[in-house]
Design a protein around this motif. Sequence first.
Motif, PDB file in Angstrom:
ATOM      1  N   LEU A  68     -41.465  17.199  32.506  1.00  6.61           N
ATOM      2  CA  LEU A  68     -42.457  16.316  33.067  1.00  6.61           C
ATOM      3  C   LEU A  68     -42.914  15.311  31.953  1.00  6.61           C
ATOM      4  O   LEU A  68     -43.054  14.036  32.443  1.00  6.61           O
ATOM      5  CB  LEU A  68     -43.778  16.787  33.715  1.00  6.61           C
ATOM      6  CG  LEU A  68     -45.182  16.298  34.055  1.00  6.61           C
ATOM      7  CD1 LEU A  68     -44.525  15.323  35.204  1.00  6.61           C
ATOM      8  CD2 LEU A  68     -45.955  17.043  34.254  1.00  6.61           C
ATOM      9  N   TYR A  69     -43.136  15.522  31.021  1.00  5.60           N
ATOM     10  CA  TYR A  69     -43.482  14.829  29.682  1.00  5.60           C
ATOM     11  C   TYR A  69     -42.423  13.788  29.596  1.00  5.60           C
ATOM     12  O   TYR A  69     -42.651  12.248  29.325  1.00  5.60           O
ATOM     13  CB  TYR A  69     -43.451  15.358  28.461  1.00  5.60           C
ATOM     14  CG  TYR A  69     -44.887  16.102  28.353  1.00  5.60           C
ATOM     15  CD1 TYR A  69     -46.091  15.343  28.291  1.00  5.60           C
ATOM     16  CD2 TYR A  69     -45.013  17.489  28.332  1.00  5.60           C
ATOM     17  CE1 TYR A  69     -47.596  15.977  28.207  1.00  5.60           C
ATOM     18  CE2 TYR A  69     -46.324  17.995  28.179  1.00  5.60           C
ATOM     19  CZ  TYR A  69     -47.547  17.326  28.091  1.00  5.60           C
ATOM     20  OH  TYR A  69     -48.811  17.884  28.167  1.00  5.60           O
ATOM     21  N   ASN A  70     -41.062  13.991  29.635  1.00  6.32           N
ATOM     22  CA  ASN A  70     -39.940  13.142  29.577  1.00  6.32           C
ATOM     23  C   ASN A  70     -39.993  12.027  30.586  1.00  6.32           C
ATOM     24  O   ASN A  70     -39.808  10.916  30.490  1.00  6.32           O
ATOM     25  CB  ASN A  70     -38.458  13.967  29.730  1.00  6.32           C
ATOM     26  CG  ASN A  70     -38.377  14.565  28.514  1.00  6.32           C
ATOM     27  OD1 ASN A  70     -38.985  14.500  27.359  1.00  6.32           O
ATOM     28  ND2 ASN A  70     -37.252  15.735  28.555  1.00  6.32           N
ATOM     29  N   LYS A  71     -40.523  12.639  31.788  1.00  6.36           N
ATOM     30  CA  LYS A  71     -40.569  11.690  33.005  1.00  6.36           C
ATOM     31  C   LYS A  71     -41.915  10.760  32.975  1.00  6.36           C
ATOM     32  O   LYS A  71     -41.750   9.714  33.375  1.00  6.36           O
ATOM     33  CB  LYS A  71     -40.380  12.489  34.431  1.00  6.36           C
ATOM     34  CG  LYS A  71     -38.938  13.102  34.590  1.00  6.36           C
ATOM     35  CD  LYS A  71     -39.118  13.628  35.775  1.00  6.36           C
ATOM     36  CE  LYS A  71     -37.779  14.290  36.326  1.00  6.36           C
ATOM     37  NZ  LYS A  71     -36.584  13.198  36.012  1.00  6.36           N
ATOM     38  N   LEU A  72     -42.835  11.337  32.451  1.00  7.87           N
ATOM     39  CA  LEU A  72     -43.859  10.296  32.178  1.00  7.87           C
ATOM     40  C   LEU A  72     -43.683   9.240  31.333  1.00  7.87           C
ATOM     41  O   LEU A  72     -44.135   8.242  31.390  1.00  7.87           O
ATOM     42  CB  LEU A  72     -45.330  11.351  31.518  1.00  7.87           C
ATOM     43  CG  LEU A  72     -45.762  12.487  32.532  1.00  7.87           C
ATOM     44  CD1 LEU A  72     -46.879  13.215  31.703  1.00  7.87           C
ATOM     45  CD2 LEU A  72     -46.447  11.618  33.897  1.00  7.87           C
ATOM     46  N   LYS A  73     -42.840   9.680  30.217  1.00  8.77           N
ATOM     47  CA  LYS A  73     -42.531   8.470  29.271  1.00  8.77           C
ATOM     48  C   LYS A  73     -41.441   7.623  29.902  1.00  8.77           C
ATOM     49  O   LYS A  73     -41.545   6.441  29.618  1.00  8.77           O
ATOM     50  CB  LYS A  73     -41.927   9.244  28.062  1.00  8.77           C
ATOM     51  CG  LYS A  73     -41.560   8.475  26.865  1.00  8.77           C
ATOM     52  CD  LYS A  73     -40.787   9.080  25.787  1.00  8.77           C
ATOM     53  CE  LYS A  73     -40.426   7.960  24.533  1.00  8.77           C
ATOM     54  NZ  LYS A  73     -39.741   8.887  23.472  1.00  8.77           N
ATOM     55  N   ARG A  74     -40.469   7.974  30.659  1.00 10.18           N
ATOM     56  CA  ARG A  74     -39.585   7.103  31.156  1.00 10.18           C
ATOM     57  C   ARG A  74     -40.343   6.369  32.319  1.00 10.18           C
ATOM     58  O   ARG A  74     -39.980   4.780  32.261  1.00 10.18           O
ATOM     59  CB  ARG A  74     -38.791   7.914  32.216  1.00 10.18           C
ATOM     60  CG  ARG A  74     -37.523   7.118  32.850  1.00 10.18           C
ATOM     61  CD  ARG A  74     -36.634   8.091  33.683  1.00 10.18           C
ATOM     62  NE  ARG A  74     -35.746   8.770  33.122  1.00 10.18           N
ATOM     63  CZ  ARG A  74     -34.853   9.660  33.457  1.00 10.18           C
ATOM     64  NH1 ARG A  74     -34.736   9.683  34.797  1.00 10.18           N
ATOM     65  NH2 ARG A  74     -33.920  10.284  32.612  1.00 10.18           N
ATOM     66  N   HIS A  75     -41.328   6.691  33.020  1.00 15.84           N
ATOM     67  CA  HIS A  75     -41.849   5.808  33.957  1.00 15.84           C
ATOM     68  C   HIS A  75     -43.158   5.210  33.465  1.00 15.84           C
ATOM     69  O   HIS A  75     -44.062   4.442  34.236  1.00 15.84           O
ATOM     70  CB  HIS A  75     -42.230   6.827  35.342  1.00 15.84           C
ATOM     71  CG  HIS A  75     -40.979   7.174  36.013  1.00 15.84           C
ATOM     72  ND1 HIS A  75     -40.477   6.452  36.553  1.00 15.84           N
ATOM     73  CD2 HIS A  75     -40.587   8.311  36.310  1.00 15.84           C
ATOM     74  CE1 HIS A  75     -39.494   7.016  37.114  1.00 15.84           C
ATOM     75  NE2 HIS A  75     -39.607   8.383  37.057  1.00 15.84           N
ATOM     76  N   ASN A  76     -43.352   5.335  32.045  1.00 14.00           N
ATOM     77  CA  ASN A  76     -44.602   4.623  31.404  1.00 14.00           C
ATOM     78  C   ASN A  76     -45.973   4.814  31.988  1.00 14.00           C
ATOM     79  O   ASN A  76     -46.774   4.155  32.470  1.00 14.00           O
ATOM     80  CB  ASN A  76     -44.416   3.072  31.158  1.00 14.00           C
ATOM     81  CG  ASN A  76     -45.233   2.473  30.227  1.00 14.00           C
ATOM     82  OD1 ASN A  76     -45.568   3.336  29.425  1.00 14.00           O
ATOM     83  ND2 ASN A  76     -45.767   1.361  30.710  1.00 14.00           N
ATOM     84  N   ILE A  77     -45.834   6.334  32.621  1.00 12.94           N
ATOM     85  CA  ILE A  77     -47.141   6.968  33.067  1.00 12.94           C
ATOM     86  C   ILE A  77     -48.057   7.336  31.865  1.00 12.94           C
ATOM     87  O   ILE A  77     -47.796   8.208  31.212  1.00 12.94           O
ATOM     88  CB  ILE A  77     -46.716   8.035  34.325  1.00 12.94           C
ATOM     89  CG1 ILE A  77     -45.933   7.458  35.116  1.00 12.94           C
ATOM     90  CG2 ILE A  77     -48.220   8.586  34.741  1.00 12.94           C
ATOM     91  CD1 ILE A  77     -45.409   8.352  36.342  1.00 12.94           C
ATOM     92  N   GLN A  78     -49.318   6.904  32.013  1.00 10.04           N
ATOM     93  CA  GLN A  78     -50.267   7.326  30.944  1.00 10.04           C
ATOM     94  C   GLN A  78     -51.434   8.121  31.752  1.00 10.04           C
ATOM     95  O   GLN A  78     -52.498   7.346  31.670  1.00 10.04           O
ATOM     96  CB  GLN A  78     -50.644   6.397  29.838  1.00 10.04           C
ATOM     97  CG  GLN A  78     -49.550   5.888  29.210  1.00 10.04           C
ATOM     98  CD  GLN A  78     -49.719   4.912  28.265  1.00 10.04           C
ATOM     99  OE1 GLN A  78     -50.826   4.281  28.268  1.00 10.04           O
ATOM    100  NE2 GLN A  78     -48.975   4.388  27.083  1.00 10.04           N
ATOM    101  N   PRO A  79     -51.567   9.319  32.016  1.00 12.40           N
ATOM    102  CA  PRO A  79     -52.484   9.796  33.033  1.00 12.40           C
ATOM    103  C   PRO A  79     -53.912   9.815  32.026  1.00 12.40           C
ATOM    104  O   PRO A  79     -53.682  10.068  30.743  1.00 12.40           O
ATOM    105  CB  PRO A  79     -52.057  11.102  33.551  1.00 12.40           C
ATOM    106  CG  PRO A  79     -51.012  11.452  32.209  1.00 12.40           C
ATOM    107  CD  PRO A  79     -50.406  10.222  31.685  1.00 12.40           C
TER     108      PRO A  79
END
Length: 451
Positions: free
Chosen positions: A440-451
């Motif tokens: 999940l952390y890798n995908k947050l970084k890939r999609h530039n998601i900063q919750p």
Amino acid sequence: MTKSILIIEDDITFGMMLKTWLEKKGFQVSSASTIAHAQKYIETNDVNLILSDLRLPDHDGIFLLKWMLRKKLNIPLIIMTGYADIQSAVQAIKLGAQDYIAKPVNPEILLKKIEEAFLPPQKAATASINPISQKLDKEHPSGFLEGESEAARQLYNYVRLVAPTNMSVLIMGASGTGKEHVAHRIHQLSKRNASPFVAMDCGAIPKELAASEFFGHKKGAFTGALTDKTGAFVAANGGTLFLDEVGNLSYEVQVQLLRALQERKIRPVGSNEEIKVDIRLVTATNENLEEAIKEGNFREDLFHRINEFTLHIPNLKDRKEDILLFAKFFLDKANQDLNKQITGFDSKASITLESYHWPGNLRQMQNVIKRATLLAQGDVITLAELGDEISDTNNENGSSTSLSLYNEESEKEQILKALKQTGNNKSKAAQILGIDRKTLYNKLKRHNIQP
């Protein structure tokens, strides 16, 4: 007389593989997944050597060493540690640890360190063999359960077909489906089974250390290189190298990996000499590598190099006939780890286990069963021990919002939805999405998601 070894490791699959390998080498082996369990075992059994992970759920290896010093227990202890924890391993040696070995563990190096720990010879062990361990080894000699569903039979038919060859195998499947076990089973059934099986988690390797982890380094090659290091390619020479989450490798590291696979030669960082290597490569991913190629994140030539044969592992929810088989298997393992004698599941618990959608697949089930085994007060596990997460099969998660890792267009939308649903709790969001937290952390970084 047979020497006894206690393995303290919370990675149950790795611990079981290590236990099986050491038993084949003639040792009597027991295991514990926490420091507390290990302390209890050490106080009531003769142990000739302890092989412990540095980091464990309740305490660390340093805590165990200090406890042994207070108890005046003179038992050799070898610490297993990742590259990032070498300084802690040095501290452990100062406190009296016999030695340390870096992960991924090279079995031959480990065996040498164990033999050195037994010099001069020590009194042989008289501890009895755990009957639950005997049962597991007899019923599941491979260290794991394959299953009886049609999907399982097809998967392992392919495994038995490709194992004797030298073909590179790409294993595809969601998080928690048992990709590393399948890789290890390929190794066990191959002509290389007498040589090392070395596993690497590509998602956990920093880009700047990747060359060292793959190819090794010479002392002084860079800041922090205090000794020579054996890389994974040399550690696996003659055997099998398993690269988990290969889709997480940076583009630069992919170039280095491709060159090593093409030339079958590696050069340690800081060395001018090339070393010939002979490895069988098995890789795994829960990513869509073909989509990654289109986006320029994964090399097409490397994809074809690692993808001579593809195995697809089904999700647990698609293997209904195997659910209770795995539940009983994990119960046997939990009984062994926790020193309990739970006999099974009551009817309501069994129905619930079968109807639950298992977004975290086998890894989630193993954790749920182990927790339930710990909590169980009677002879069987009931709904109360399974907890609300499993018991409430009609909850919002049960509608299967599990993340499809093969649909890049909707992936970001599903991640955002899961984060909103859980109030930005990443652990719960990962569970809903059917992936582990690291992915999940890798995908947050890939999609530039900063919750």
